[in-house]
Motif scaffolding. Sequence first.
Motif, PDB file in Angstrom:
ATOM      1  N   TYR A  98      60.058  28.487  75.764  1.00 28.28           N
ATOM      2  CA  TYR A  98      59.385  27.432  76.512  1.00 28.28           C
ATOM      3  C   TYR A  98      59.752  27.607  77.975  1.00 28.28           C
ATOM      4  CZ  TYR A  98      58.770  24.618  72.191  1.00 28.28           C
ATOM      5  OH  TYR A  98      58.440  24.151  70.953  1.00 28.28           O
ATOM      6  N   LEU A  99      58.771  27.668  78.832  1.00 31.43           N
ATOM      7  CA  LEU A  99      58.980  27.645  80.274  1.00 31.43           C
ATOM      8  C   LEU A  99      58.505  26.272  80.750  1.00 31.43           C
ATOM      9  CD1 LEU A  99      59.613  28.731  83.073  1.00 31.43           C
ATOM     10  CD2 LEU A  99      57.394  29.899  83.048  1.00 31.43           C
ATOM     11  N   ILE A 100      59.455  25.420  81.092  1.00 31.46           N
ATOM     12  CA  ILE A 100      59.127  24.043  81.473  1.00 31.46           C
ATOM     13  C   ILE A 100      58.504  24.060  82.869  1.00 31.46           C
ATOM     14  CG2 ILE A 100      59.997  21.693  81.779  1.00 31.46           C
ATOM     15  CD1 ILE A 100      60.404  22.856  78.905  1.00 31.46           C
ATOM     16  N   GLU A 101      57.297  23.497  82.965  1.00 26.12           N
ATOM     17  CA  GLU A 101      56.585  23.452  84.246  1.00 26.12           C
ATOM     18  C   GLU A 101      56.640  22.081  84.894  1.00 26.12           C
ATOM     19  OE1 GLU A 101      52.624  24.980  83.167  1.00 26.12           O
ATOM     20  OE2 GLU A 101      53.218  26.786  84.269  1.00 26.12           O
ATOM     21  N   GLN A 102      56.595  21.022  84.075  1.00 22.70           N
ATOM     22  CA  GLN A 102      56.514  19.661  84.623  1.00 22.70           C
ATOM     23  C   GLN A 102      57.167  18.692  83.649  1.00 22.70           C
ATOM     24  OE1 GLN A 102      52.509  18.196  85.775  1.00 22.70           O
ATOM     25  NE2 GLN A 102      52.888  16.552  84.321  1.00 22.70           N
ATOM     26  N   GLY A 103      57.906  17.733  84.196  1.00 20.97           N
ATOM     27  CA  GLY A 103      58.480  16.672  83.385  1.00 20.97           C
ATOM     28  C   GLY A 103      59.924  16.934  82.995  1.00 20.97           C
ATOM     29  N   SER A 104      60.427  16.051  82.163  1.00 18.67           N
ATOM     30  CA  SER A 104      61.801  16.177  81.675  1.00 18.67           C
ATOM     31  C   SER A 104      61.785  15.968  80.167  1.00 18.67           C
ATOM     32  CB  SER A 104      62.714  15.160  82.356  1.00 18.67           C
ATOM     33  OG  SER A 104      62.246  13.844  82.148  1.00 18.67           O
ATOM     34  N   ALA A 105      62.741  16.627  79.505  1.00 22.54           N
ATOM     35  CA  ALA A 105      62.739  16.581  78.051  1.00 22.54           C
ATOM     36  C   ALA A 105      64.133  16.831  77.498  1.00 22.54           C
ATOM     37  CB  ALA A 105      61.773  17.639  77.498  1.00 22.54           C
ATOM     38  N   ARG A 106      64.260  16.550  76.207  1.00 22.26           N
ATOM     39  CA  ARG A 106      65.460  16.913  75.457  1.00 22.26           C
ATOM     40  C   ARG A 106      65.002  17.812  74.319  1.00 22.26           C
ATOM     41  NH1 ARG A 106      66.933  12.271  74.047  1.00 22.26           N
ATOM     42  NH2 ARG A 106      66.192  12.268  71.910  1.00 22.26           N
ATOM     43  N   VAL A 107      65.550  19.027  74.278  1.00 23.56           N
ATOM     44  CA  VAL A 107      65.228  19.947  73.191  1.00 23.56           C
ATOM     45  C   VAL A 107      66.322  19.873  72.138  1.00 23.56           C
ATOM     46  CG1 VAL A 107      63.858  21.537  74.579  1.00 23.56           C
ATOM     47  CG2 VAL A 107      66.294  21.935  74.330  1.00 23.56           C
ATOM     48  N   GLU A 108      65.912  20.050  70.906  1.00 22.15           N
ATOM     49  CA  GLU A 108      66.827  20.153  69.775  1.00 22.15           C
ATOM     50  C   GLU A 108      66.437  21.417  69.031  1.00 22.15           C
ATOM     51  OE1 GLU A 108      67.781  15.914  68.089  1.00 22.15           O
ATOM     52  OE2 GLU A 108      65.649  16.051  68.605  1.00 22.15           O
ATOM     53  N   ILE A 109      67.399  22.333  68.899  1.00 23.30           N
ATOM     54  CA  ILE A 109      67.138  23.623  68.274  1.00 23.30           C
ATOM     55  C   ILE A 109      68.239  23.897  67.264  1.00 23.30           C
ATOM     56  CG2 ILE A 109      66.774  26.090  68.661  1.00 23.30           C
ATOM     57  CD1 ILE A 109      66.206  25.328  71.639  1.00 23.30           C
ATOM     58  N   GLY A 110      67.853  24.254  66.050  1.00 24.70           N
ATOM     59  CA  GLY A 110      68.814  24.551  64.998  1.00 24.70           C
ATOM     60  C   GLY A 110      69.105  23.316  64.174  1.00 24.70           C
ATOM     61  N   HIS A 111      70.200  23.367  63.425  1.00 27.72           N
ATOM     62  CA  HIS A 111      70.589  22.236  62.587  1.00 27.72           C
ATOM     63  C   HIS A 111      72.094  22.283  62.340  1.00 27.72           C
ATOM     64  CE1 HIS A 111      69.714  25.592  59.899  1.00 27.72           C
ATOM     65  NE2 HIS A 111      70.628  25.100  59.097  1.00 27.72           N
ATOM     66  N   GLY A 112      72.617  21.161  61.912  1.00 33.13           N
ATOM     67  CA  GLY A 112      74.038  21.081  61.595  1.00 33.13           C
ATOM     68  C   GLY A 112      74.919  21.225  62.829  1.00 33.13           C
ATOM     69  N   ALA A 113      76.128  21.749  62.601  1.00 33.04           N
ATOM     70  CA  ALA A 113      77.117  21.882  63.669  1.00 33.04           C
ATOM     71  C   ALA A 113      76.663  22.813  64.784  1.00 33.04           C
ATOM     72  CB  ALA A 113      78.442  22.371  63.090  1.00 33.04           C
ATOM     73  N   GLY A 114      75.775  23.751  64.474  1.00 25.64           N
ATOM     74  CA  GLY A 114      75.318  24.703  65.479  1.00 25.64           C
ATOM     75  C   GLY A 114      74.100  24.259  66.263  1.00 25.64           C
ATOM     76  N   MET A 115      73.654  23.005  66.080  1.00 20.39           N
ATOM     77  CA  MET A 115      72.453  22.542  66.769  1.00 20.39           C
ATOM     78  C   MET A 115      72.679  22.478  68.271  1.00 20.39           C
ATOM     79  SD  MET A 115      70.319  18.948  66.589  1.00 20.39           S
ATOM     80  CE  MET A 115      69.843  19.112  64.893  1.00 20.39           C
ATOM     81  N   LEU A 116      71.695  22.978  69.027  1.00 20.96           N
ATOM     82  CA  LEU A 116      71.700  22.866  70.480  1.00 20.96           C
ATOM     83  C   LEU A 116      70.852  21.658  70.854  1.00 20.96           C
ATOM     84  CD1 LEU A 116      72.155  24.009  73.399  1.00 20.96           C
ATOM     85  CD2 LEU A 116      69.980  25.214  73.083  1.00 20.96           C
ATOM     86  N   VAL A 117      71.435  20.728  71.585  1.00 21.99           N
ATOM     87  CA  VAL A 117      70.725  19.567  72.115  1.00 21.99           C
ATOM     88  C   VAL A 117      70.982  19.579  73.613  1.00 21.99           C
ATOM     89  CG1 VAL A 117      70.499  17.060  72.091  1.00 21.99           C
ATOM     90  CG2 VAL A 117      71.085  18.277  69.976  1.00 21.99           C
ATOM     91  N   GLN A 118      69.889  19.678  74.392  1.00 21.32           N
ATOM     92  CA  GLN A 118      70.079  19.802  75.833  1.00 21.32           C
ATOM     93  C   GLN A 118      68.900  19.225  76.583  1.00 21.32           C
ATOM     94  OE1 GLN A 118      71.749  23.505  76.883  1.00 21.32           O
ATOM     95  NE2 GLN A 118      71.475  23.213  79.050  1.00 21.32           N
ATOM     96  N   GLU A 119      69.187  18.633  77.742  1.00 19.74           N
ATOM     97  CA  GLU A 119      68.152  18.138  78.646  1.00 19.74           C
ATOM     98  C   GLU A 119      67.593  19.321  79.433  1.00 19.74           C
ATOM     99  OE1 GLU A 119      67.187  14.849  78.628  1.00 19.74           O
ATOM    100  OE2 GLU A 119      68.664  14.633  77.019  1.00 19.74           O
ATOM    101  N   VAL A 120      66.275  19.328  79.630  1.00 22.42           N
ATOM    102  CA  VAL A 120      65.628  20.410  80.368  1.00 22.42           C
ATOM    103  C   VAL A 120      64.620  19.833  81.354  1.00 22.42           C
ATOM    104  CG1 VAL A 120      65.966  22.149  78.556  1.00 22.42           C
ATOM    105  CG2 VAL A 120      63.887  20.751  78.555  1.00 22.42           C
TER     106      VAL A 120
END
Length: 131
Positions: A61-83
């Motif tokens: 994903y190449l973010i062009e406009q706006g703000s978001a929170r992505v969630e990728i993966g599951h369990g202890a290894g899940m990445l949750v990050q603001e973009v």
Amino acid sequence: MTMTPEVLRSDPESEYWFAEGCFILERLNTPEDPALSIARARVLAGGVTRWHRLHGITERYLIEQGSARVEIGHGAGMLVQEVGPGDVVIIPAACPQRIHNTGKCDLVFLALCTPRFVPEAYEDCSADAAD
């Protein structure tokens, strides 16, 4: 495969609603260029896509406009990050994912898939994921 020089024009009228929870405007997705597809995705303010994964396809994903929170993966290894604008999110093949529009305007990003996106690779996994 031999490529020829060409310019592909965008047709905003061809944008469609996808059951994942966003609008999609295909920019490049043809069997003649199987290595890559490009789509513009648009998530309405406050919207969130369904948990899903793409089998055999890496997505960026190449973010062009706006703000978001992505969630990728599951369990202890899940990445949750603001973009936000300019950020690139890398989503490995078969990795569960979703994105929340946390802003007050539409979230717009390019989805670059390698190899190209095909509907058969898409799996909705919302029923398997905890919110």
